[in-house]
Design an enzyme around this catalytic site. Structure first.
Site, short mmCIF file in Angstrom:
data_model
loop_
_atom_site.label_atom_id
_atom_site.label_comp_id
_atom_site.label_asym_id
_atom_site.label_seq_id
_atom_site.Cartn_x
_atom_site.Cartn_y
_atom_site.Cartn_z
N GLY A 48 -10.27 -34.99 -25.55
CA GLY A 48 -10.73 -35.99 -24.60
C GLY A 48 -10.99 -37.29 -25.30
CE1 TYR A 49 -15.40 -37.33 -29.18
CE2 TYR A 49 -13.56 -35.80 -29.29
CZ TYR A 49 -14.87 -36.11 -29.56
OH TYR A 49 -15.65 -35.20 -30.22
CG HIS A 50 -9.41 -39.98 -22.41
ND1 HIS A 50 -9.17 -38.75 -22.99
CD2 HIS A 50 -9.12 -39.83 -21.09
CE1 HIS A 50 -8.75 -37.91 -22.06
NE2 HIS A 50 -8.70 -38.54 -20.89
CB ALA A 51 -13.23 -43.50 -19.53
NE ARG A 96 -12.35 -38.64 -18.79
CZ ARG A 96 -11.95 -38.50 -17.54
NH1 ARG A 96 -11.08 -37.58 -17.24
NH2 ARG A 96 -12.36 -39.31 -16.60
#
Length: 142
Positions: A48-51, A96
């Protein structure tokens, strides 16, 4: 108010086993344009580590479990996805992260649009700046 928005899927079945049917417009609050799943995630790996600016998703852990972190730029919450009959709604503008995947984890994701790199925010500091600007613009409208 919690960031965690659960969706419960109806389970059908008998002595032969169980079945969950997912239909857009009934339980999933958007038209499903893309389906993908994450599996064989190596031990200790987080994802993840993104929006997304606009994309809506529903994440369902079909097998095993993983820990989902949701962050709206103000509040950060985490929850375990560990049930094939429950999904979590992830709306646009939500950071997230997925952690602690069990060995056999299969995470299914239903998405409201096809893949679009322009919809991603991959830098957390940029995400915070965007959410800050959005909150300021909203407060000026009131």
């Amino acid at each position: 108010m919690s960031l965690i928005k659960w969706i419960d899927f109806q389970t059908l079945g008998d002595e032969r086993g169980s079945l969950v049917s997912i239909e857009q417009g009934k339980v999933v609050p958007f038209e499903i344009k893309r389906v993908y799943y994450i599996y064989r995630t190596a031990e200790g790996v987080s994802r993840g580590y993104h929006a997304h600016r606009n994309l809506q998703q529903v994440a369902i852990c079909l097998v095993g479990k993983c820990r989902m972190v949701l962050d709206d730029g103000v509040t950060r919450e985490d929850v375990w996805l560990d049930c094939a009959t429950k999904g979590i709604l992830i709306e646009g503008g939500m950071w997230r992260e997925m952690h602690d995947f069990s060995e056999q984890c299969v995470l299914l994701v239903l998405a409201s649009a096809p893949y679009d790199e322009a919809d991603y925010i991959r830098n957390y500091e940029e995400f915070l700046a965007i959410t800050r600007q959005s909150r300021i613009a909203t407060s000026l409208q009131c």
